[in-house]
Each structure stands twice: as structure tokens, then as C-alpha cells.
Motif scaffolding. Structure first.
Motif, PDB file in Angstrom:
ATOM      1  N   UNK A 230       0.818  -1.217   0.000  1.00 19.20           N
ATOM      2  CA  UNK A 230       0.000   0.000   0.000  1.00 19.20           C
ATOM      3  C   UNK A 230       0.852   1.267   0.000  1.00 19.20           C
ATOM      4  N   UNK A 231       0.352   2.324   0.648  1.00 21.31           N
ATOM      5  CA  UNK A 231       1.029   3.622   0.622  1.00 21.31           C
ATOM      6  C   UNK A 231       2.448   3.585   1.178  1.00 21.31           C
ATOM      7  N   UNK A 232       2.764   2.601   1.999  1.00 25.14           N
ATOM      8  CA  UNK A 232       4.122   2.511   2.540  1.00 25.14           C
ATOM      9  C   UNK A 232       5.141   2.269   1.427  1.00 25.14           C
ATOM     10  N   UNK A 233       4.797   1.422   0.473  1.00 23.05           N
ATOM     11  CA  UNK A 233       5.699   1.179  -0.659  1.00 23.05           C
ATOM     12  C   UNK A 233       5.807   2.421  -1.539  1.00 23.05           C
ATOM     13  N   UNK A 234       4.691   3.116  -1.721  1.00 19.53           N
ATOM     14  CA  UNK A 234       4.715   4.351  -2.503  1.00 19.53           C
ATOM     15  C   UNK A 234       5.641   5.364  -1.849  1.00 19.53           C
ATOM     16  N   UNK A 235       5.531   5.486  -0.527  1.00 20.99           N
ATOM     17  CA  UNK A 235       6.348   6.465   0.192  1.00 20.99           C
ATOM     18  C   UNK A 235       7.810   6.046   0.258  1.00 20.99           C
ATOM     19  N   UNK A 236       8.064   4.747   0.289  1.00 22.41           N
ATOM     20  CA  UNK A 236       9.457   4.278   0.202  1.00 22.41           C
ATOM     21  C   UNK A 236      10.050   4.756  -1.123  1.00 22.41           C
ATOM     22  N   UNK A 237       9.340   4.506  -2.202  1.00 22.83           N
ATOM     23  CA  UNK A 237       9.839   4.892  -3.525  1.00 22.83           C
ATOM     24  C   UNK A 237       9.945   6.406  -3.659  1.00 22.83           C
ATOM     25  N   UNK A 238       8.971   7.131  -3.119  1.00 20.28           N
ATOM     26  CA  UNK A 238       8.954   8.587  -3.224  1.00 20.28           C
ATOM     27  C   UNK A 238      10.178   9.203  -2.563  1.00 20.28           C
ATOM     28  N   UNK A 239      10.487   8.762  -1.349  1.00 17.50           N
ATOM     29  CA  UNK A 239      11.628   9.374  -0.678  1.00 17.50           C
ATOM     30  C   UNK A 239      12.958   8.913  -1.266  1.00 17.50           C
ATOM     31  N   UNK A 240      13.042   7.658  -1.671  1.00 18.82           N
ATOM     32  CA  UNK A 240      14.270   7.195  -2.318  1.00 18.82           C
ATOM     33  C   UNK A 240      14.500   7.970  -3.615  1.00 18.82           C
ATOM     34  N   UNK A 241      13.429   8.257  -4.336  1.00 20.64           N
ATOM     35  CA  UNK A 241      13.552   9.046  -5.566  1.00 20.64           C
ATOM     36  C   UNK A 241      14.122  10.428  -5.262  1.00 20.64           C
ATOM     37  N   UNK A 242      13.615  11.044  -4.215  1.00 22.57           N
ATOM     38  CA  UNK A 242      14.085  12.373  -3.832  1.00 22.57           C
ATOM     39  C   UNK A 242      15.561  12.357  -3.453  1.00 22.57           C
ATOM     40  N   UNK A 243      15.952  11.373  -2.653  1.00 23.67           N
ATOM     41  CA  UNK A 243      17.340  11.296  -2.190  1.00 23.67           C
ATOM     42  C   UNK A 243      18.286  10.934  -3.340  1.00 23.67           C
ATOM     43  N   UNK A 244      17.840  10.018  -4.193  1.00 25.01           N
ATOM     44  CA  UNK A 244      18.671   9.601  -5.326  1.00 25.01           C
ATOM     45  C   UNK A 244      18.865  10.739  -6.317  1.00 25.01           C
ATOM     46  N   UNK A 245      17.848  11.575  -6.469  1.00 26.95           N
ATOM     47  CA  UNK A 245      17.968  12.710  -7.385  1.00 26.95           C
ATOM     48  C   UNK A 245      19.015  13.692  -6.873  1.00 26.95           C
ATOM     49  N   UNK A 246      19.013  13.952  -5.572  1.00 25.74           N
ATOM     50  CA  UNK A 246      20.029  14.828  -4.991  1.00 25.74           C
ATOM     51  C   UNK A 246      21.425  14.266  -5.223  1.00 25.74           C
ATOM     52  N   UNK A 247      21.557  12.957  -5.069  1.00 27.20           N
ATOM     53  CA  UNK A 247      22.870  12.316  -5.175  1.00 27.20           C
ATOM     54  C   UNK A 247      23.263  11.978  -6.612  1.00 27.20           C
ATOM     55  N   UNK A 248      22.372  12.221  -7.561  1.00 28.51           N
ATOM     56  CA  UNK A 248      22.682  11.938  -8.956  1.00 28.51           C
ATOM     57  C   UNK A 248      22.785  10.461  -9.268  1.00 28.51           C
ATOM     58  N   UNK A 249      22.025   9.638  -8.558  1.00 28.84           N
ATOM     59  CA  UNK A 249      22.065   8.184  -8.741  1.00 28.84           C
ATOM     60  C   UNK A 249      21.096   7.787  -9.857  1.00 28.84           C
TER      61      UNK A 249
END
Length: 397
Positions: A230-249
């Protein structure tokens, strides 16, 4: 007469098909430059919040502790919101009461993180609209306290989040608490080219987020949270996306785009645009809003000219546009909601939900923008703030 009837029937059929297919909607003639309109609307609020942030000294998780935490001084700790003392065994393990928040839980670390997010979000927003580097200078102090200073930093893991007394010292579900680091990461991305953002601090911030992203992808709690349905998986992906974008991953970002298209959207969205796993909860309205915000943020963060998730549609017609189209009428007029009202905080939703603004900008839908503009942009209820990690939309546009 037959020709008139045929023409009317054809027109009705076209209207039905268009209403059922968001992709066929016309662009609103009054849409204009919605990003510019949002900037004008929020400018006074942004500068006021930035003035507040300029006066704030850093407060990290090392400023508070709980005797119930199994972690150390630098470990984030929180307790599961919906767990309470057992009336039949008051000193025993807590029991679950879904949707009912326990007001006696330890929340100091969560509040400190939300405060950090508010500070950085406000400073980054003000910097974006003014270019004044005084806001960056202030932000650097907070970045250093949370991520670099050995006396005050937070360890890059969530081993002790959403613990349950008598059962768990920490749970994978607690990973959702760090959605409030998203605007910290995005704030750093917005400010990183400023002269006041020194290279060592920028390097330290990215090092921390890189380490945390690695933990989210390799630890047992991180892997468990990633695969929740459910929303927990969505939020896992959402925050990882944000952090990965900052780090250029870029590899991580590509993986997340694929997950959105093959797992998250097709498995969570119903054919009508709703989220059935959220509507069966005791707070179906709030959870539907929350998950749509998160899905929308995935599109906002991950989309590229070559892989635009805003345009993506599954073979059976599921898309983020359909999700917004489904929920919008219930945001514009909550009295139309057909399901059971939420057991708590029913009166406090909706607020200025990011899915309305980002969807309006992307699809040029003036009615979505108008709904967003009229809603509360500065909610004060803690539960609403906890479920609204995107409070500074301009830094994402």
C-alpha cells in the motif's frame, strides 16, 4: 428529426467517452502560467516563513531521548501511531487500534525532523524566488547539525522507528517517518549552486543521503518496506527518488521509474482511479489523499523528457491523471464522498494537496489549480502535517 436525434446521441456518447478518459480532456482555456500564479499566491507566505526560519537554531534528534528507545543518542526513535496499552494487560505489549493515534507516544524526534523540513523548505523557497544567499547561509547551519557535526548528527538508518512496546524495538513501517527529509534533500538541490553553500557541506549532505539510500535498499527493514503493497511502498519509492535525485544516482532513478510503471501504479490503483488498499482502511479519505500525493510526487521527481511518467498509462488504462480525476470531485466538495468518513481527523482534510497543483500545472487544468489555491496552505494540525511532507511546492517546480 431522426438526424437531430442521431446528432444528440452522438454528442452524448462523445461526452461520456471524454469524461471517462482523462487523456481526452481539453486543456482549460484559463489555465495560463499556473506556476507563475502559484508563486504570486505564495510569495508573502514564503517570505514570512523564511523570516521565521532565519531566527531558528538547529534542533536535532540528539536534543531529546526516550527511555523506551533501544537505540543510542544519534538514532531516530518513534513509536507506532496506532498502538495502545492493552486494557486487559496494562503493563503488557501494546495492541493495535487502526486509525486511532495514541497521544502518549514519543514524538520528539519526529517533531524535530518536521521542524528541520519546515526550516529548509522555507529557506529554499525564499532563495528560489529572491536569489538572496542569506537564506542559504542559514540553511547550511542546519545541514551541518543534522548530517555532519559528530555531536549532533543523526545516524543514516531507521532501525528504531515506529517501535511497539513489548513487541518490536523498531519496524519497517517506521521508514515512512523520513518522508519529511524529502524537502530537506530538495532544498539542498535547489541551493547547492549558491556560493554560500560550501563544497564540504554539500559533500557531507550528499554523503549522508547516499548512505541512507543504501540502507533503505539493502537493510531488512528497507527491503520489507519496499515490498509492502500500500502507501508505505509508494512512500518508500517517493523518498528514495528524492534522495537519489540529490545524489545523482541515475541507476536508482531508472529502477524507480520501472517500479512505478510495473508495480506501484498497476498494483495499487483500481480501474476507476481509486486506491482500494487505502479505501478499506478506517481513514479511507485521508489515506486516499496521502497515497495520491505520493504517487504524484513520483511523477514529479522521476519524469524526464524521454520517460515522462505523467503521460504513462497501463494497458488497462490506469494513470496518474485518472487518479487525480477520480479524487478531485471529493476534494472540491467533500460532501460527495461516498465511503465512510475517517475515524479521526475527518474535519481536517483536505488541505492544499500537492497533487492538485502539480497535476494542474502538468495538464493545464485551471479547476484543479483553483481548488488548490482555495485550500489551507498552512495547516496547523500535527496529524495533517505528518501526512503532508510536501509543504513547499515551489521548490519542486
Amino acid at each position: 428529426m431522426k438526424r437531430i436525434i442521431s446528432t444528440v446521441l452522438l454528442a452524448v456518447c462523445c461526452l461520456v467517452v471524454t469524461a471517462a478518459n482523462p487523456a481526452a480532456w481539453p486543456v482549460s482555456p484559463k489555465a495560463g502560467n499556473l506556476e507563475k500564479e502559484a508563486t504570486v499566491l505564495l510569495r508573502k507566505q514564503i517570505l514570512a516563513e523564511a523570516a521565521w526560519a532565519m531566527k531558528q537554531a538547529p534542533v536535532t534528534i540528539t536534543d531529546a531521548s526516550s527511555p523506551r528507545s533501544a537505540g543510542g543518542k544519534h538514532d531516530f526513535f518513534s513509536e507506532a501511531d496506532y498502538f495502545w496499552p492493552d486494557p486487559k494487560n496494562p503493563d503488557g505489549p501494546y495492541v493495535n487500534r487502526d486509525g486511532m493515534t495514541n497521544p502518549d507516544n514519543f514524538v520528539a524526534h519526529r517533531k524535530a525532523m518536521i521542524r528541520f523540513s519546515k526550516v529548509i523548505g522555507a529557506l529554499a523557497s525564499a532563495y528560489k524566488i529572491t536569489g538572496d544567499e542569506k537564506y542559504v547561509q542559514q540553511a547550511v547551519k542546519h545541514f551541518q547539525a543534522w548530517f555532519i557535526n559528530s555531536a549532533t548528527l543523526m545516524n543514516p538508518n531507521l532501525l528504531f522507528a515506529q517501535a511497539v512496546k513489548g513487541k518490536f524495538t523498531g519496524r519497517n513501517y517506521g521508514i515512512i517517518d523520513t518522508i519529511h527529509l524529502m524537502e530537506v534533500a530538495q532544498g539542498a538541490l535547489v541551493m547547492e549552486k549558491a556560493k554560500a553553500f560550501d563544497k564540504e557541506t554539500a559533500k557531507g549532505v550528499k554523503k549522508w543521503f547516499s548512505a541512507y539510500t543504501l540502507w533503505l535498499n539493502t537493510s531488512k527493514p528497507g527491503i520489507q518496506e519496499k515490498t509492502v503493497k500500500n502507501n508505505h511502498a509508494t512512500c518508500w519509492a517517493m523518498q528514495v527518488a528524492s534522495f537519489a535525485k540529490l545524489c545523482g544516482d541515475e541507476n536508482m532513478l531508472d529502477s524507480l521509474r520501472n517500479s512505478y510503471k510495473t508495480i506501484l501504479l498497476p498494483n495499487q490503483m483500481g480501474n476507476d482511479g481509486s486506491f482500494p488498499l487505502e479505501t478499506v482502511r478506517t481513514k479511507p479519505y485521508g489515506y486516499s489523499i496521502f497515497n495520491l500525493d505520493a504517487m504524484t510526487m513520483l511523477c514529479q521527481i522521476l519524469s524526464t523528457p524521454k520517460d515522462n511518467l505523467w503521460d504513462f498509462e497501463t494497458a488497462d488504462g490506469k494513470s496518474i491523471k485518472k487518479g487525480i480525476a477520480y479524487l478531485y470531485p471529493f476534494i472540491a466538495d467533500k460532501s460527495k464522498w461516498t465511503l465512510t468518513p475517517d475515524v479521526m481527523y475527518w474535519e481536517n482534510w483536505p488541505v492544499a494537496q500537492p497533487f492538485l497543483l502539480f497535476g494542474a500545472v502538468q495538464y493545464k487544468q485551471a479547476n484543479w489549480y483553483a481548488a488548490w489555491a482555495k485550500l489551507d496552505h498552512q495547516p496547523q494540525v500535527e496529524e495533517v502535517i505528518r501526512n503532508l511532507p510536501i509543504r513547499n511546492p515551489l521548490i519542486w517546480l
